[in-house]
Enzyme design. Structure first.
Site, PDB file in Angstrom:
ATOM      1  N   ASP A 104      -2.267   9.692 -10.280  1.00  0.00           N
ATOM      2  CA  ASP A 104      -2.467   8.606 -11.264  1.00  0.00           C
ATOM      3  C   ASP A 104      -1.120   8.148 -11.827  1.00  0.00           C
ATOM      4  O   ASP A 104      -0.878   6.961 -12.028  1.00  0.00           O
ATOM      5  CB  ASP A 104      -3.351   9.084 -12.422  1.00  0.00           C
ATOM      6  CG  ASP A 104      -4.820   9.118 -12.027  1.00  0.00           C
ATOM      7  OD1 ASP A 104      -5.137   8.679 -10.911  1.00  0.00           O
ATOM      8  OD2 ASP A 104      -5.632   9.582 -12.846  1.00  0.00           O
ATOM      9  N   GLU A 111      -5.010   2.436  -3.869  1.00  0.00           N
ATOM     10  CA  GLU A 111      -3.535   2.482  -3.918  1.00  0.00           C
ATOM     11  C   GLU A 111      -2.960   1.233  -3.276  1.00  0.00           C
ATOM     12  O   GLU A 111      -1.895   1.233  -2.692  1.00  0.00           O
ATOM     13  CB  GLU A 111      -3.038   3.784  -3.298  1.00  0.00           C
ATOM     14  CG  GLU A 111      -2.949   3.949  -1.812  1.00  0.00           C
ATOM     15  CD  GLU A 111      -4.189   3.744  -0.956  1.00  0.00           C
ATOM     16  OE1 GLU A 111      -5.207   3.185  -1.427  1.00  0.00           O
ATOM     17  OE2 GLU A 111      -4.108   4.094   0.221  1.00  0.00           O
ATOM     18  N   HIS A 119      -4.548  15.067  -8.593  1.00  0.00           N
ATOM     19  CA  HIS A 119      -5.001  13.693  -8.859  1.00  0.00           C
ATOM     20  C   HIS A 119      -4.269  13.077 -10.062  1.00  0.00           C
ATOM     21  O   HIS A 119      -3.958  11.894 -10.058  1.00  0.00           O
ATOM     22  CB  HIS A 119      -6.507  13.725  -9.105  1.00  0.00           C
ATOM     23  CG  HIS A 119      -7.187  12.435  -8.842  1.00  0.00           C
ATOM     24  ND1 HIS A 119      -7.516  11.994  -7.585  1.00  0.00           N
ATOM     25  CD2 HIS A 119      -7.589  11.463  -9.690  1.00  0.00           C
ATOM     26  CE1 HIS A 119      -8.082  10.813  -7.671  1.00  0.00           C
ATOM     27  NE2 HIS A 119      -8.152  10.476  -8.936  1.00  0.00           N
ATOM     28  N   ASN A 124      -1.850  13.201  -3.375  1.00  0.00           N
ATOM     29  CA  ASN A 124      -2.904  13.697  -4.279  1.00  0.00           C
ATOM     30  C   ASN A 124      -3.262  15.141  -3.974  1.00  0.00           C
ATOM     31  O   ASN A 124      -3.385  15.976  -4.882  1.00  0.00           O
ATOM     32  CB  ASN A 124      -4.182  12.869  -4.102  1.00  0.00           C
ATOM     33  CG  ASN A 124      -4.228  11.674  -5.034  1.00  0.00           C
ATOM     34  OD1 ASN A 124      -3.647  11.704  -6.103  1.00  0.00           O
ATOM     35  ND2 ASN A 124      -4.906  10.631  -4.616  1.00  0.00           N
ATOM     36  N   ASP A 135       0.852  -1.196   0.000  1.00  0.00           N
ATOM     37  CA  ASP A 135       0.000   0.000   0.000  1.00  0.00           C
ATOM     38  C   ASP A 135       0.889   1.248   0.000  1.00  0.00           C
ATOM     39  O   ASP A 135       1.809   1.365   0.819  1.00  0.00           O
ATOM     40  CB  ASP A 135      -0.867  -0.035   1.277  1.00  0.00           C
ATOM     41  CG  ASP A 135      -1.868   1.093   1.331  1.00  0.00           C
ATOM     42  OD1 ASP A 135      -3.056   0.838   1.062  1.00  0.00           O
ATOM     43  OD2 ASP A 135      -1.458   2.226   1.647  1.00  0.00           O
TER      44      ASP A 135
HETATM   45  N1  GTP Z   1      -4.806   9.709  -8.067  1.00  0.00           N
HETATM   46  C1  GTP Z   1      -5.543   8.695  -7.648  1.00  0.00           C
HETATM   47  N2  GTP Z   1      -5.840   8.595  -6.339  1.00  0.00           N
HETATM   48  C2  GTP Z   1      -6.555   7.533  -5.934  1.00  0.00           C
HETATM   49  C3  GTP Z   1      -7.019   6.538  -6.820  1.00  0.00           C
HETATM   50  N3  GTP Z   1      -7.710   5.607  -6.097  1.00  0.00           N
HETATM   51  C4  GTP Z   1      -7.682   6.018  -4.816  1.00  0.00           C
HETATM   52  N4  GTP Z   1      -6.970   7.160  -4.689  1.00  0.00           N
HETATM   53  C5  GTP Z   1      -6.713   7.978  -3.491  1.00  0.00           C
HETATM   54  O1  GTP Z   1      -5.906   7.270  -2.572  1.00  0.00           O
HETATM   55  C6  GTP Z   1      -6.048   7.914  -1.303  1.00  0.00           C
HETATM   56  C7  GTP Z   1      -5.957   6.861  -0.211  1.00  0.00           C
HETATM   57  O2  GTP Z   1      -6.012   7.548   0.989  1.00  0.00           O
HETATM   58  P1  GTP Z   1      -6.060   6.835   2.401  1.00  0.00           P
HETATM   59  O3  GTP Z   1      -6.841   5.548   2.324  1.00  0.00           O
HETATM   60  O4  GTP Z   1      -6.541   7.865   3.359  1.00  0.00           O
HETATM   61  O5  GTP Z   1      -4.595   6.398   2.699  1.00  0.00           O
HETATM   62  P2  GTP Z   1      -3.228   7.172   2.627  1.00  0.00           P
HETATM   63  O6  GTP Z   1      -3.385   8.635   2.470  1.00  0.00           O
HETATM   64  O7  GTP Z   1      -2.391   6.472   1.612  1.00  0.00           O
HETATM   65  O8  GTP Z   1      -2.637   6.921   4.075  1.00  0.00           O
HETATM   66  P3  GTP Z   1      -1.994   5.578   4.646  1.00  0.00           P
HETATM   67  O9  GTP Z   1      -2.520   4.408   3.831  1.00  0.00           O
HETATM   68  O10 GTP Z   1      -2.475   5.532   6.071  1.00  0.00           O
HETATM   69  O11 GTP Z   1      -0.523   5.723   4.520  1.00  0.00           O
HETATM   70  C8  GTP Z   1      -7.400   8.626  -1.333  1.00  0.00           C
HETATM   71  O12 GTP Z   1      -7.185  10.017  -1.269  1.00  0.00           O
HETATM   72  C9  GTP Z   1      -7.970   8.255  -2.693  1.00  0.00           C
HETATM   73  O13 GTP Z   1      -8.683   9.333  -3.282  1.00  0.00           O
HETATM   74  C10 GTP Z   1      -6.711   6.694  -8.202  1.00  0.00           C
HETATM   75  O14 GTP Z   1      -7.074   5.879  -9.073  1.00  0.00           O
HETATM   76  N5  GTP Z   1      -5.974   7.775  -8.581  1.00  0.00           N
END
Ligand code: GTP
Length: 316
Positions: free
Chosen positions: A210, A236, A206, A201, A193
Site C-alpha cells: 500500500d 497497481e 500488503h 506484496n 503498471d
Molecule cells: N498492497 C496492495 N496490493 C494490491 C492492491 N491492489 C492490487 N494489489 C496487488 O497487485 C498485485 C498485481 O499482481 P499481478 O496482476 O499478478 O501483476 P504483477 O505481480 O505486478 O506482475 P506484472 O504486472 O506482470 O509485472 C496482486 O497481487 C494484487 O493483490 C492494493 O490496493 N494494495
C-alpha cells in the site's frame, strides 16, 4: 455492601444467568457498589483496569477512538464491561462513560477468577458474553468496510492514494478526448503498471505494498504537466492522459515517470527497496473512443512486460 434492590438486579445480570446467588455469596461480599453521574468516565483507553463492572441500573457507552466518533457499543442493566482487561491482563482498550446516572457493581478481577473457579455456570456465562462481544465487533467491522466502500464508490478520489479513481476517469477522460478532437489537437494515453507487484506484496506484506502504491501515485502526479490527467485505474495500474502531446513528447514523459519511480526507494522490513514501472503509450487516432485508445495502450503495456519490464513501449 449490596442491598436487597441491588441483589434483585444482580439476578438479571448476564454473568449470573441460571446461577443461585446464595452459592456465591462469600465472593459477592468482596465486590463494592460504584455510582457514576451522567458523563462521568469509568474507563479510559490505555489506563489500567482491575475490575469487571456489572451494570445494575443506567447506561454505559463505549468509544473506541474518542467522543467525536459514534459510540462503538451501548450497555444497559444486566450487561458488564471491563472483561477484556480481565482476560488478557492488559490496559483498557476503550473509553467507557455513563450516558445517564449509572449504578454498578465493581468486581475485582481476582474475585471473578475465583467465581470462575468455583462455578462452571459463571465460566459458561462469561464465555457467552465474550462470544456476543466478538459477534458485535465482527458486525461493526463488516459495516465499516461496507461503508468505506460505499464512500469510495460515491467519491471521485481513490481512498488509498488520494489521486482520482476510475469512476472520475470514466467521466473526465472522454470529455478531455472530445475537447482535443474538436480542437484538432494531439492527445496521448499512458498506462503505467508497477512491475512484479504481487512478488513485492508477498515478500514485504500488503501494508508495505500500500505504501508503494501511495508513493508511486505521488511520484507520477508530481512528474506530470499541469494539463495532464492521472487516475488509479485498478490495483497497481495508472491511466495518464496527456492533452496537447504528440507521441514523441508522450514517450519522453513516460520515460521520465519510469525514471522517477525507479529512483525512489522505500523502507521495508529488508531495508530500502524500489519498484519499477512498465508503460504502454498510445496516440489517439481520429474518432477513437477512450475504450479503443485504452486497449491499444494496454497492448503496448503487454509488450513492455513481455520485453523484460521496466520499459516503455508504443502502441501500433
Ligand atoms: N498492497 C496492495 N496490493 C494490491 C492492491 N491492489 C492490487 N494489489 C496487488 O497487485 C498485485 C498485481 O499482481 P499481478 O496482476 O499478478 O501483476 P504483477 O505481480 O505486478 O506482475 P506484472 O504486472 O506482470 O509485472 C496482486 O497481487 C494484487 O493483490 C492494493 O490496493 N494494495
Amino acid at each position: 455492601m449490596i442491598d436487597r434492590e441491588d441483589r434483585q438486579r444482580l439476578q438479571h445480570a448476564k454473568l449470573f444467568a441460571n446461577i443461585s446467588l446464595e452459592s456465591i455469596e462469600h465472593l459477592l461480599e468482596r465486590c463494592h457498589r460504584l455510582d457514576l453521574e451522567r458523563g462521568e468516565h469509568l474507563l479510559e483507553a490505555g489506563a489500567a483496569n482491575s475490575h469487571l463492572y456489572l451494570i445494575l441500573d443506567g447506561e454505559l457507552r463505549v468509544y473506541l477512538a474518542d467522543r467525536t466518533m459514534p459510540e462503538h457499543a451501548v450497555f444497559g442493566a444486566g450487561d458488564c464491561v471491563g472483561e477484556m482487561s480481565l482476560l488478557d491482563g492488559q490496559k483498557a482498550s476503550a473509553l467507557v462513560l455513563a450516558a445517564h446516572d449509572t449504578r454498578l457493581l465493581a468486581m475485582p478481577h481476582e474475585v471473578l477468577w475465583a467465581l470462575v473457579d468455583c462455578s462452571h455456570g459463571v465460566a459458561r456465562n462469561l464465555l457467552a458474553i465474550m462470544a456476543g462481544r466478538m459477534r458485535n465487533d465482527n458486525l461493526a467491522m463488516v459495516n465499516s468496510q461496507t461503508q468505506s466502500l460505499e464512500f469510495e464508490q460515491a467519491s471521485s478520489v481513490d481512498a488509498l492514494t488520494g489521486i482520482h479513481n476510475r469512476r472520475w476517469l470514466l467521466e473526465a477522460y472522454p470529455r478531455a478526448i472530445g475537447r482535443c478532437e474538436r480542437n484538432g489537437e494531439s492527445l496521448c494515453l499512458i498506462i503505467a503498471d508497477i512491475d512484479l507487484f504481487k512478488r513485492f506484496n508477498d515478500r514485504f506484506g500488503h501494508l508495505a505494498g500500500d505504501g508503494v502504491l501511495r508513493r508511486v501515485a505521488r511520484q507520477l502526479a508530481d512528474g506530470l504537466r499541469t494539463q495532464d490527467l492521472i487516475a488509479r485505474y485498478g490495483g497497481e495500474e495508472f491511466l495518464i492522459l496527456l492533452p496537447h502531446a504528440g507521441l514523441d513528447e508522450a514517450l519522453l514523459i513516460a520515460e521520465r515517470l519510469r525514471d522517477l519511480v525507479a529512483a525512489c526507494a522505500l523502507e521495508t522490513s529488508e531495508g530500502m527497496q524500489s519498484v519499477t514501472l512498465s508503460c504502454g503509450v498510445a496516440q489517439m487516432r481520429k474518432g477513437e473512443t477512450l475504450d479503443e485508445l485504452t486497449s491499444r495502450a494496454d497492448a503496448a503495456l503487454l509488450n513492455a512486460k513481455e520485453n523484460g519490464r521496466d520499459r516503455v513501449e508504443t502502441a501500433e
